[in-house]
Motif scaffolding. Structure first.
Motif, PDB file in Angstrom:
ATOM      1  N   VAL A   1       0.857  -1.181   0.000  1.00 18.15           N
ATOM      2  CA  VAL A   1       0.000   0.000   0.000  1.00 18.15           C
ATOM      3  C   VAL A   1       0.889   1.225   0.000  1.00 18.15           C
ATOM      4  CG1 VAL A   1      -1.904  -1.141   1.173  1.00 18.15           C
ATOM      5  CG2 VAL A   1      -0.187   0.037   2.529  1.00 18.15           C
ATOM      6  N   GLY A   2       0.387   2.303  -0.590  1.00 15.74           N
ATOM      7  CA  GLY A   2       1.205   3.493  -0.643  1.00 15.74           C
ATOM      8  C   GLY A   2       0.412   4.726  -1.023  1.00 15.74           C
ATOM      9  N   ALA A   3       1.116   5.824  -1.006  1.00 14.31           N
ATOM     10  CA  ALA A   3       0.564   7.114  -1.397  1.00 14.31           C
ATOM     11  C   ALA A   3       1.574   7.789  -2.313  1.00 14.31           C
ATOM     12  CB  ALA A   3       0.288   7.979  -0.168  1.00 14.31           C
ATOM     13  N   LYS A   4       1.070   8.622  -3.220  1.00 15.91           N
ATOM     14  CA  LYS A   4       1.972   9.299  -4.149  1.00 15.91           C
ATOM     15  C   LYS A   4       1.420  10.657  -4.530  1.00 15.91           C
ATOM     16  CE  LYS A   4       0.147   6.757  -8.159  1.00 15.91           C
ATOM     17  NZ  LYS A   4       0.525   5.914  -9.308  1.00 15.91           N
ATOM     18  N   ALA A   5       2.302  11.520  -5.022  1.00 18.23           N
ATOM     19  CA  ALA A   5       1.917  12.863  -5.459  1.00 18.23           C
ATOM     20  C   ALA A   5       2.871  13.290  -6.563  1.00 18.23           C
ATOM     21  CB  ALA A   5       1.977  13.846  -4.294  1.00 18.23           C
ATOM     22  N   GLY A   6       2.376  14.172  -7.444  1.00 21.99           N
ATOM     23  CA  GLY A   6       3.239  14.620  -8.522  1.00 21.99           C
ATOM     24  C   GLY A   6       2.582  15.667  -9.394  1.00 21.99           C
ATOM     25  N   ILE A   7       3.139  15.830 -10.577  1.00 19.76           N
ATOM     26  CA  ILE A   7       2.672  16.835 -11.526  1.00 19.76           C
ATOM     27  C   ILE A   7       2.262  16.169 -12.833  1.00 19.76           C
ATOM     28  CG2 ILE A   7       4.064  18.699 -10.534  1.00 19.76           C
ATOM     29  CD1 ILE A   7       6.089  18.222 -12.816  1.00 19.76           C
ATOM     30  N   ASN A   8       1.439  16.879 -13.617  1.00 23.74           N
ATOM     31  CA  ASN A   8       1.056  16.366 -14.928  1.00 23.74           C
ATOM     32  C   ASN A   8       1.019  17.494 -15.953  1.00 23.74           C
ATOM     33  OD1 ASN A   8      -1.793  17.461 -15.173  1.00 23.74           O
ATOM     34  ND2 ASN A   8      -2.052  16.224 -13.315  1.00 23.74           N
ATOM     35  N   LEU A   9       1.233  17.121 -17.201  1.00 20.74           N
ATOM     36  CA  LEU A   9       1.105  18.017 -18.348  1.00 20.74           C
ATOM     37  C   LEU A   9      -0.098  17.546 -19.151  1.00 20.74           C
ATOM     38  CD1 LEU A   9       4.855  18.131 -19.409  1.00 20.74           C
ATOM     39  CD2 LEU A   9       3.570  19.959 -18.289  1.00 20.74           C
ATOM     40  N   TYR A  10      -1.049  18.466 -19.420  1.00 23.75           N
ATOM     41  CA  TYR A  10      -2.321  18.085 -20.027  1.00 23.75           C
ATOM     42  C   TYR A  10      -2.612  18.958 -21.237  1.00 23.75           C
ATOM     43  CZ  TYR A  10      -7.375  17.269 -20.372  1.00 23.75           C
ATOM     44  OH  TYR A  10      -8.629  16.962 -20.811  1.00 23.75           O
ATOM     45  N   SER A  11      -3.193  18.344 -22.256  1.00 28.69           N
ATOM     46  CA  SER A  11      -3.653  19.082 -23.434  1.00 28.69           C
ATOM     47  C   SER A  11      -4.846  18.360 -24.027  1.00 28.69           C
ATOM     48  CB  SER A  11      -2.539  19.216 -24.475  1.00 28.69           C
ATOM     49  OG  SER A  11      -2.203  17.949 -24.991  1.00 28.69           O
ATOM     50  N   ILE A  12      -5.515  19.004 -24.977  1.00 28.61           N
ATOM     51  CA  ILE A  12      -6.675  18.430 -25.653  1.00 28.61           C
ATOM     52  C   ILE A  12      -6.326  18.257 -27.124  1.00 28.61           C
ATOM     53  CG2 ILE A  12      -9.094  18.804 -26.277  1.00 28.61           C
ATOM     54  CD1 ILE A  12      -9.410  20.408 -23.720  1.00 28.61           C
ATOM     55  N   SER A  13      -6.677  17.108 -27.697  1.00 24.86           N
ATOM     56  CA  SER A  13      -6.421  16.868 -29.111  1.00 24.86           C
ATOM     57  C   SER A  13      -7.304  17.780 -29.962  1.00 24.86           C
ATOM     58  CB  SER A  13      -6.666  15.391 -29.448  1.00 24.86           C
ATOM     59  OG  SER A  13      -8.029  15.064 -29.273  1.00 24.86           O
ATOM     60  N   SER A  14      -7.078  17.762 -31.256  1.00 23.89           N
ATOM     61  CA  SER A  14      -7.791  18.631 -32.190  1.00 23.89           C
ATOM     62  C   SER A  14      -9.305  18.550 -31.993  1.00 23.89           C
ATOM     63  CB  SER A  14      -7.429  18.230 -33.615  1.00 23.89           C
ATOM     64  OG  SER A  14      -8.094  19.034 -34.549  1.00 23.89           O
ATOM     65  N   ASP A  15      -9.943  19.727 -31.915  1.00 25.60           N
ATOM     66  CA  ASP A  15     -11.371  19.801 -31.622  1.00 25.60           C
ATOM     67  C   ASP A  15     -12.003  20.924 -32.438  1.00 25.60           C
ATOM     68  OD1 ASP A  15     -13.892  20.584 -30.222  1.00 25.60           O
ATOM     69  OD2 ASP A  15     -13.279  19.024 -28.830  1.00 25.60           O
ATOM     70  N   ALA A  16     -13.194  20.659 -32.977  1.00 27.80           N
ATOM     71  CA  ALA A  16     -13.888  21.651 -33.795  1.00 27.80           C
ATOM     72  C   ALA A  16     -14.265  22.894 -33.000  1.00 27.80           C
ATOM     73  CB  ALA A  16     -15.146  21.027 -34.404  1.00 27.80           C
ATOM     74  N   LEU A  17     -14.385  22.782 -31.678  1.00 27.74           N
ATOM     75  CA  LEU A  17     -14.777  23.925 -30.849  1.00 27.74           C
ATOM     76  C   LEU A  17     -13.592  24.712 -30.318  1.00 27.74           C
ATOM     77  CD1 LEU A  17     -17.607  22.293 -28.689  1.00 27.74           C
ATOM     78  CD2 LEU A  17     -17.821  23.585 -30.815  1.00 27.74           C
ATOM     79  N   VAL A  18     -12.367  24.196 -30.509  1.00 31.96           N
ATOM     80  CA  VAL A  18     -11.172  24.828 -29.949  1.00 31.96           C
ATOM     81  C   VAL A  18     -10.345  25.440 -31.062  1.00 31.96           C
ATOM     82  CG1 VAL A  18      -9.051  24.452 -28.639  1.00 31.96           C
ATOM     83  CG2 VAL A  18     -11.140  23.241 -27.994  1.00 31.96           C
ATOM     84  N   GLU A  19     -10.151  26.750 -30.961  1.00 30.06           N
ATOM     85  CA  GLU A  19      -9.336  27.459 -31.948  1.00 30.06           C
ATOM     86  C   GLU A  19      -7.857  27.257 -31.682  1.00 30.06           C
ATOM     87  OE1 GLU A  19      -8.737  32.131 -33.107  1.00 30.06           O
ATOM     88  OE2 GLU A  19     -10.769  31.427 -32.694  1.00 30.06           O
ATOM     89  N   ASP A  20      -7.475  27.224 -30.411  1.00 25.65           N
ATOM     90  CA  ASP A  20      -6.068  27.047 -30.047  1.00 25.65           C
ATOM     91  C   ASP A  20      -5.997  26.572 -28.603  1.00 25.65           C
ATOM     92  OD1 ASP A  20      -3.343  27.026 -30.402  1.00 25.65           O
ATOM     93  OD2 ASP A  20      -3.075  29.128 -29.856  1.00 25.65           O
ATOM     94  N   ASP A  21      -4.979  25.764 -28.291  1.00 27.49           N
ATOM     95  CA  ASP A  21      -4.778  25.358 -26.894  1.00 27.49           C
ATOM     96  C   ASP A  21      -3.305  25.139 -26.624  1.00 27.49           C
ATOM     97  OD1 ASP A  21      -4.610  21.980 -26.240  1.00 27.49           O
ATOM     98  OD2 ASP A  21      -4.807  22.694 -28.301  1.00 27.49           O
ATOM     99  N   ASP A  22      -2.922  25.321 -25.367  1.00 28.12           N
ATOM    100  CA  ASP A  22      -1.556  25.098 -24.913  1.00 28.12           C
ATOM    101  C   ASP A  22      -1.563  24.067 -23.806  1.00 28.12           C
ATOM    102  OD1 ASP A  22      -0.503  27.069 -26.599  1.00 28.12           O
ATOM    103  OD2 ASP A  22      -0.788  28.644 -25.113  1.00 28.12           O
ATOM    104  N   VAL A  23      -0.436  23.410 -23.641  1.00 25.90           N
ATOM    105  CA  VAL A  23      -0.278  22.439 -22.567  1.00 25.90           C
ATOM    106  C   VAL A  23      -0.278  23.162 -21.232  1.00 25.90           C
ATOM    107  CG1 VAL A  23       1.309  20.751 -21.555  1.00 25.90           C
ATOM    108  CG2 VAL A  23       0.988  20.846 -24.038  1.00 25.90           C
ATOM    109  N   GLY A  24      -0.962  22.577 -20.252  1.00 26.13           N
ATOM    110  CA  GLY A  24      -1.000  23.146 -18.914  1.00 26.13           C
ATOM    111  C   GLY A  24      -0.342  22.230 -17.905  1.00 26.13           C
ATOM    112  N   LEU A  25       0.272  22.826 -16.888  1.00 20.73           N
ATOM    113  CA  LEU A  25       0.934  22.097 -15.821  1.00 20.73           C
ATOM    114  C   LEU A  25       0.046  22.115 -14.584  1.00 20.73           C
ATOM    115  CD1 LEU A  25       3.530  20.734 -14.630  1.00 20.73           C
ATOM    116  CD2 LEU A  25       4.269  23.053 -14.009  1.00 20.73           C
ATOM    117  N   SER A  26      -0.188  20.941 -13.991  1.00 23.79           N
ATOM    118  CA  SER A  26      -1.006  20.884 -12.780  1.00 23.79           C
ATOM    119  C   SER A  26      -0.508  19.757 -11.889  1.00 23.79           C
ATOM    120  CB  SER A  26      -2.482  20.729 -13.141  1.00 23.79           C
ATOM    121  OG  SER A  26      -3.293  21.128 -12.059  1.00 23.79           O
ATOM    122  N   TYR A  27      -1.348  19.285 -10.971  1.00 26.96           N
ATOM    123  CA  TYR A  27      -0.904  18.341  -9.941  1.00 26.96           C
ATOM    124  C   TYR A  27      -1.877  17.174  -9.794  1.00 26.96           C
ATOM    125  CZ  TYR A  27      -4.564  20.591  -7.238  1.00 26.96           C
ATOM    126  OH  TYR A  27      -5.790  21.072  -6.821  1.00 26.96           O
TER     127      TYR A  27
END
Length: 197
Positions: A27-53
């Protein structure tokens, strides 16, 4: 948030009690960061990768071959310009917080190196449920996105005594927006560090 904390404490208690009776349970616990983006979408004109946790708990059942159910609290952030926002051309951060439940199947080697040992390879499905959407200038609210999002996850982990380091990729199968024209799906890379007992 109190419910999340209570659920987390209950799961930790359950896995800890089970570990005393089952020698092949970690058993364990963990924490960290992630980089997230959205693939090509008809409703999105532009997007950038975001950093979160993200952070969570896990139970690993087995030794060489293992099953690893987990519970995470995840924040995904991306910076968007959408075609339906109130102010055309304005970019803003969209932060969505999820409860994520992955179940990973894995193989752990008996490699014993100088820096790391017991390399793990793992993959499996997950379901994420949107808990909240942070305020933003794009008029995107919780009812604008899919509450339940399915994903496939895969990665590699390294162990150094009780310290565990995981590198994971999450490939979402559900479109981010619940608008019928939307096809964009989330993609996330994460790195987490944790302790396992």
């Amino acid at each position: 948030m109190k419910r999340i904390t209570l659920l987390t404490l209950l799961l930790i208690s359950y896995f800890t009690a089970a570990a005393q009776d089952q020698p092949n349970l970690t058993v364990g616990a963990k924490a960290g960061i992630n980089l997230y983006s959205i693939s090509s979408d008809a409703l999105v004109e532009d997007d950038d990768v975001g950093l979160s946790y993200e952070f969570g708990i896990y139970g690993r059942i087995g030794d060489r071959l293992f099953v690893q159910p987990e519970l995470h609290f995840v924040s995904h952030k991306t910076h968007l310009i959408t075609l339906t926002q109130p102010t055309p051309g304005e970019r803003d951060a969209i932060t969505v917080r999820y409860l994520r439940l992955p179940v990973l199947l894995g193989y752990r080697t008996d490699y014993d190196g100088r820096l790391a040992s017991r390399v793990r390879f793992m993959a499996g499905p997950s379901i994420s449920y949107a808990v909240s959407v942070a305020d933003n200038n794009l008029n995107i609210q919780r009812n604008d996105i899919h509450n339940a999002q399915f994903a496939l996850n895969g990665g590699v982990g390294f162990e150094l005594w009780i310290l565990h380091l995981d590198l994971m990729y999450n490939h979402y199968l559900t479109s981010f927006f619940n608008d019928g024209r939307s096809e964009g799906k989330g993609r996330a890379f994460s790195i987490t560090a944790g302790l396992g007992f």
